[in-house]
Design a protein around this motif. Structure first.
Motif, PDB file in Angstrom:
ATOM      1  N   GLU A   1      18.588  22.353   9.009  1.00  0.00           N
ATOM      2  CA  GLU A   1      19.617  20.863   9.185  1.00  0.00           C
ATOM      3  C   GLU A   1      20.564  20.984   8.999  1.00  0.00           C
ATOM      4  O   GLU A   1      21.200  21.034   8.280  1.00  0.00           O
ATOM      5  CB  GLU A   1      18.561  19.724   8.171  1.00  0.00           C
ATOM      6  CG  GLU A   1      19.182  18.159   8.690  1.00  0.00           C
ATOM      7  CD  GLU A   1      18.927  17.690  10.050  1.00  0.00           C
ATOM      8  OE1 GLU A   1      18.462  18.129  11.316  1.00  0.00           O
ATOM      9  OE2 GLU A   1      18.848  15.920   9.873  1.00  0.00           O
ATOM     10  N   LYS A   2      21.741  20.549   9.490  1.00  0.00           N
ATOM     11  CA  LYS A   2      22.657  20.236   9.629  1.00  0.00           C
ATOM     12  C   LYS A   2      23.420  20.923   8.431  1.00  0.00           C
ATOM     13  O   LYS A   2      24.077  20.694   7.141  1.00  0.00           O
ATOM     14  CB  LYS A   2      23.612  18.960   8.647  1.00  0.00           C
ATOM     15  CG  LYS A   2      22.330  18.014   9.720  1.00  0.00           C
ATOM     16  CD  LYS A   2      23.232  16.496   9.274  1.00  0.00           C
ATOM     17  CE  LYS A   2      22.730  14.782  10.624  1.00  0.00           C
ATOM     18  NZ  LYS A   2      21.763  14.338  10.543  1.00  0.00           N
TER      19      LYS A   2
ATOM     20  N   SER B   1      19.285  21.005  18.240  1.00  0.00           N
ATOM     21  CA  SER B   1      17.632  19.489  18.484  1.00  0.00           C
ATOM     22  C   SER B   1      18.213  18.532  18.967  1.00  0.00           C
ATOM     23  O   SER B   1      19.016  17.798  17.731  1.00  0.00           O
ATOM     24  CB  SER B   1      16.701  20.156  17.326  1.00  0.00           C
ATOM     25  OG  SER B   1      16.044  19.142  17.154  1.00  0.00           O
ATOM     26  N   ILE B   2      17.596  17.435  19.816  1.00  0.00           N
ATOM     27  CA  ILE B   2      18.072  16.231  19.994  1.00  0.00           C
ATOM     28  C   ILE B   2      16.695  15.642  19.278  1.00  0.00           C
ATOM     29  O   ILE B   2      16.187  16.039  19.218  1.00  0.00           O
ATOM     30  CB  ILE B   2      18.613  16.352  21.221  1.00  0.00           C
ATOM     31  CG1 ILE B   2      18.105  16.720  22.428  1.00  0.00           C
ATOM     32  CG2 ILE B   2      20.515  17.291  21.446  1.00  0.00           C
ATOM     33  CD1 ILE B   2      18.416  16.014  23.758  1.00  0.00           C
ATOM     34  N   GLY B   3      17.403  14.424  19.814  1.00  0.00           N
ATOM     35  CA  GLY B   3      16.021  13.167  19.114  1.00  0.00           C
ATOM     36  C   GLY B   3      14.886  13.570  19.728  1.00  0.00           C
ATOM     37  O   GLY B   3      14.516  12.177  20.923  1.00  0.00           O
TER      38      GLY B   3
ATOM     39  N   GLN C   1      13.170  15.346   5.254  1.00  0.00           N
ATOM     40  CA  GLN C   1      13.926  15.816   6.626  1.00  0.00           C
ATOM     41  C   GLN C   1      13.000  15.841   7.715  1.00  0.00           C
ATOM     42  O   GLN C   1      12.222  16.972   7.203  1.00  0.00           O
ATOM     43  CB  GLN C   1      15.082  16.897   6.571  1.00  0.00           C
ATOM     44  CG  GLN C   1      16.629  16.212   6.090  1.00  0.00           C
ATOM     45  CD  GLN C   1      17.262  15.018   6.462  1.00  0.00           C
ATOM     46  OE1 GLN C   1      17.022  15.003   7.706  1.00  0.00           O
ATOM     47  NE2 GLN C   1      18.309  14.390   6.098  1.00  0.00           N
TER      48      GLN C   1
ATOM     49  N   LEU D   1      14.244  10.423   8.397  1.00  0.00           N
ATOM     50  CA  LEU D   1      12.926  10.891   8.962  1.00  0.00           C
ATOM     51  C   LEU D   1      11.829  11.162   8.849  1.00  0.00           C
ATOM     52  O   LEU D   1      11.109  10.797   9.835  1.00  0.00           O
ATOM     53  CB  LEU D   1      14.613  11.756  10.550  1.00  0.00           C
ATOM     54  CG  LEU D   1      13.281  11.504  11.642  1.00  0.00           C
ATOM     55  CD1 LEU D   1      13.107  10.544  12.108  1.00  0.00           C
ATOM     56  CD2 LEU D   1      14.530  13.149  12.492  1.00  0.00           C
TER      57      LEU D   1
ATOM     58  N   ARG E   1      23.524  13.558  27.350  1.00  0.00           N
ATOM     59  CA  ARG E   1      22.998  13.145  26.195  1.00  0.00           C
ATOM     60  C   ARG E   1      23.746  12.796  25.841  1.00  0.00           C
ATOM     61  O   ARG E   1      25.061  12.998  25.941  1.00  0.00           O
ATOM     62  CB  ARG E   1      22.425  13.895  25.581  1.00  0.00           C
ATOM     63  CG  ARG E   1      21.577  13.388  23.780  1.00  0.00           C
ATOM     64  CD  ARG E   1      23.273  14.307  22.513  1.00  0.00           C
ATOM     65  NE  ARG E   1      21.865  13.087  21.711  1.00  0.00           N
ATOM     66  CZ  ARG E   1      23.342  13.647  20.360  1.00  0.00           C
ATOM     67  NH1 ARG E   1      24.393  14.274  20.887  1.00  0.00           N
ATOM     68  NH2 ARG E   1      22.950  13.281  19.334  1.00  0.00           N
TER      69      ARG E   1
ATOM     70  N   TYR F   1      23.905  18.349  13.472  1.00  0.00           N
ATOM     71  CA  TYR F   1      22.947  18.754  14.400  1.00  0.00           C
ATOM     72  C   TYR F   1      21.360  19.590  13.086  1.00  0.00           C
ATOM     73  O   TYR F   1      21.517  20.357  12.572  1.00  0.00           O
ATOM     74  CB  TYR F   1      22.467  19.477  15.737  1.00  0.00           C
ATOM     75  CG  TYR F   1      23.296  18.608  16.583  1.00  0.00           C
ATOM     76  CD1 TYR F   1      22.670  17.434  17.139  1.00  0.00           C
ATOM     77  CD2 TYR F   1      24.843  18.222  16.370  1.00  0.00           C
ATOM     78  CE1 TYR F   1      23.650  16.751  18.354  1.00  0.00           C
ATOM     79  CE2 TYR F   1      25.263  17.595  17.646  1.00  0.00           C
ATOM     80  CZ  TYR F   1      24.811  16.678  18.157  1.00  0.00           C
ATOM     81  OH  TYR F   1      25.502  15.516  19.346  1.00  0.00           O
ATOM     82  N   GLY F   2      20.199  19.010  13.801  1.00  0.00           N
ATOM     83  CA  GLY F   2      19.241  19.944  12.958  1.00  0.00           C
ATOM     84  C   GLY F   2      19.936  21.859  14.708  1.00  0.00           C
ATOM     85  O   GLY F   2      19.446  20.949  15.380  1.00  0.00           O
TER      86      GLY F   2
ATOM     87  N   ASP G   1      19.410   8.480  20.591  1.00  0.00           N
ATOM     88  CA  ASP G   1      19.851   9.763  21.581  1.00  0.00           C
ATOM     89  C   ASP G   1      19.442   8.863  23.215  1.00  0.00           C
ATOM     90  O   ASP G   1      18.530   9.056  24.010  1.00  0.00           O
ATOM     91  CB  ASP G   1      18.926  11.238  21.524  1.00  0.00           C
ATOM     92  CG  ASP G   1      19.593  11.638  20.237  1.00  0.00           C
ATOM     93  OD1 ASP G   1      21.135  11.851  20.324  1.00  0.00           O
ATOM     94  OD2 ASP G   1      19.109  12.637  19.523  1.00  0.00           O
TER      95      ASP G   1
ATOM     96  N   ALA H   1      13.315  17.894   9.778  1.00  0.00           N
ATOM     97  CA  ALA H   1      14.058  19.820  10.828  1.00  0.00           C
ATOM     98  C   ALA H   1      13.366  20.281   9.381  1.00  0.00           C
ATOM     99  O   ALA H   1      12.498  21.126   9.943  1.00  0.00           O
ATOM    100  CB  ALA H   1      15.257  19.161  10.725  1.00  0.00           C
TER     101      ALA H   1
ATOM    102  N   LEU I   1      13.685   9.554  19.674  1.00  0.00           N
ATOM    103  CA  LEU I   1      14.755   9.012  18.707  1.00  0.00           C
ATOM    104  C   LEU I   1      16.044   8.246  19.692  1.00  0.00           C
ATOM    105  O   LEU I   1      16.580   8.809  20.407  1.00  0.00           O
ATOM    106  CB  LEU I   1      16.086   9.360  17.767  1.00  0.00           C
ATOM    107  CG  LEU I   1      15.548  10.654  17.033  1.00  0.00           C
ATOM    108  CD1 LEU I   1      16.401  11.428  16.121  1.00  0.00           C
ATOM    109  CD2 LEU I   1      14.178  10.595  16.171  1.00  0.00           C
TER     110      LEU I   1
ATOM    111  N   TYR J   1      10.839  15.814  20.582  1.00  0.00           N
ATOM    112  CA  TYR J   1      10.032  15.859  20.076  1.00  0.00           C
ATOM    113  C   TYR J   1       8.266  15.986  20.640  1.00  0.00           C
ATOM    114  O   TYR J   1       8.736  15.158  20.843  1.00  0.00           O
ATOM    115  CB  TYR J   1       9.989  16.152  18.362  1.00  0.00           C
ATOM    116  CG  TYR J   1      11.432  15.563  17.879  1.00  0.00           C
ATOM    117  CD1 TYR J   1      11.510  17.049  16.872  1.00  0.00           C
ATOM    118  CD2 TYR J   1      11.923  14.601  17.540  1.00  0.00           C
ATOM    119  CE1 TYR J   1      13.243  16.989  16.543  1.00  0.00           C
ATOM    120  CE2 TYR J   1      13.003  14.158  16.724  1.00  0.00           C
ATOM    121  CZ  TYR J   1      13.081  15.805  16.501  1.00  0.00           C
ATOM    122  OH  TYR J   1      14.467  15.627  15.348  1.00  0.00           O
TER     123      TYR J   1
HETATM  124  C1  G1P Z   1      18.219  13.685  13.991  1.00  0.00           C
HETATM  125  C2  G1P Z   1      17.868  14.844  12.849  1.00  0.00           C
HETATM  126  C3  G1P Z   1      18.302  16.265  13.627  1.00  0.00           C
HETATM  127  C4  G1P Z   1      19.051  16.434  14.937  1.00  0.00           C
HETATM  128  C5  G1P Z   1      19.602  14.681  15.516  1.00  0.00           C
HETATM  129  C6  G1P Z   1      19.217  13.894  16.630  1.00  0.00           C
HETATM  130  O1  G1P Z   1      19.331  12.925  12.894  1.00  0.00           O
HETATM  131  O2  G1P Z   1      17.598  14.883  11.456  1.00  0.00           O
HETATM  132  O3  G1P Z   1      17.663  17.342  13.023  1.00  0.00           O
HETATM  133  O4  G1P Z   1      19.575  16.645  15.510  1.00  0.00           O
HETATM  134  O5  G1P Z   1      18.509  13.357  14.971  1.00  0.00           O
HETATM  135  O6  G1P Z   1      20.079  13.191  17.367  1.00  0.00           O
HETATM  136  P1  G1P Z   1      20.695  11.576  12.753  1.00  0.00           P
HETATM  137  O7  G1P Z   1      21.046  12.122  13.588  1.00  0.00           O
HETATM  138  O8  G1P Z   1      19.239  10.670  12.980  1.00  0.00           O
HETATM  139  O9  G1P Z   1      21.238  11.832  11.433  1.00  0.00           O
END
Ligand code: G1P
Length: 275
Positions: free
Chosen positions: A190-191, A203-205, A229, A112, A252, A173-174, A135, A231, A132, A207
């Motif tokens: 991150e995760k 953190s959701i998608g 990443q 990302l 969400r 998530y982040g 989401d 994040a 994103l 920003y």
């Molecule tokens: C991405 C981001 C993550 C965030 C998430 C939200 O992860 O890297 O920090 O919390 O979106 O949906 P992904 O879901 O693409 O793995």
């Protein structure tokens, strides 16, 4: 630096492997929630937040996204000839006058953070939003992007949309490292393993980021999942006190998973029925 947020980046290069075979030839972002593609909900939310430049970071097999947001005069003409004015207007207004689409290719999928970095030239030196489309957000008016834009206007700091996630799912998530005071945070992990999660704030998608994030992204190496990443770059800014959060207003659904997608569709269909 223009402090108004006019540009939004939509990373849309992912393969959508969880939705095969539906996504073999079709971008996952065009999967519809009821009758509207996922990406269009995100685009409408961005426009409601004052965005006038949409930057799509695309990859192979994504040309249909360009077609979706392009004019289709032939279809409009046919609809008008049949007296279907409302549908013709809908096709015409998918992108309102004054809003421009820019398409940038991400040749390799390195994460990302890398996708966002691909938008650097198109973004230039101004703060920008990232959405994103996976989401799916609903029941927030005028929208989460508008909330982040407003918070950015007040402090000039990068903004993350966050929601509370209790239990083991936090490791998807982040996760925010709170500072205990106000909206400012001191980190983003991150995760993490659920047992190491620094809080229950995910953190959701959505920003709003300052353009110095590009330089930070260039300087980091691969993190979680072997990917660059976003994040991790935000974490560096958060440690310097440059990042704040806004609690998600609305609901969400994780449309990156089949279960989340089906739940979103069911919810949206019921919501429309009740209007
Ligand atoms: C991405 C981001 C993550 C965030 C998430 C939200 O992860 O890297 O920090 O919390 O979106 O949906 P992904 O879901 O693409 O793995």
């Amino acid at each position: 630096m223009d402090t108004k947020i006019r540009k939004a980046v939509f990373p849309v290069a992912g393969f959508g492997t969880r939705f095969l075979p539906a996504t073999k030839a079709m971008p996952k972002e065009l999967l519809p929630i009821v009758d509207k593609p996922l990406i269009q909900y995100a685009v409408e939310e961005a426009i409601a937040g004052g965005i006038d430049t949409l930057i799509f970071v695309t990859g192979r097999n994504k040309r249909a996204i360009e077609d979706h947001f392009d004019a289709n005069h032939e279809l409009e003409t046919i609809l008008r000839a049949k007296g279907k004015e409302a549908q013709a207007e809908m096709v015409r207004n998918i992108i309102p006058t004054g809003v421009e689409c820019i398409f940038v290719r991400q040749a390799e999928q390195l994460g990302l953070g890398h996708a966002v970095l691909c938008a650097e030239r198109a973004v230039g030196g101004d703060p920008f939003a990232v959405l994103l489309a996976d989401d799916f957000l609903t029941e927030s008016e005028p929208g989460v992007t508008a909330d982040l834009v407003q918070a950015f206007a007040a402090s000039g700091k990068s903004q993350l949309s966050v929601m509370e996630v209790d239990g083991p799912d936090i490791s998807k998530y982040g996760v925010v490292v709170p500072n205990g005071l106000g909206a400012g945070i001191v980190g983003l992990v991150e995760k993490p393993d659920a047992s190491d999660a620094p809080s229950n704030l995910a953190s959701i998608g959505r920003y709003v980021l300052t353009p110095d994030i590009f330089q930070t992204l260039r300087g980091i190496s691969a993190g979680s999942g072997g990917e660059i990443q976003l994040a991790d770059a935000i974490n560096i800014h958060a440690r310097k006190g440059l990042v704040e959060t806004v609690l998600l207003n609305g609901r969400r659904f994780d449309c990156g998973s089949v279960a989340g997608f089906v739940a979103a569709s069911t919810h949206e269909f019921a919501l429309r029925g009740s209007r």
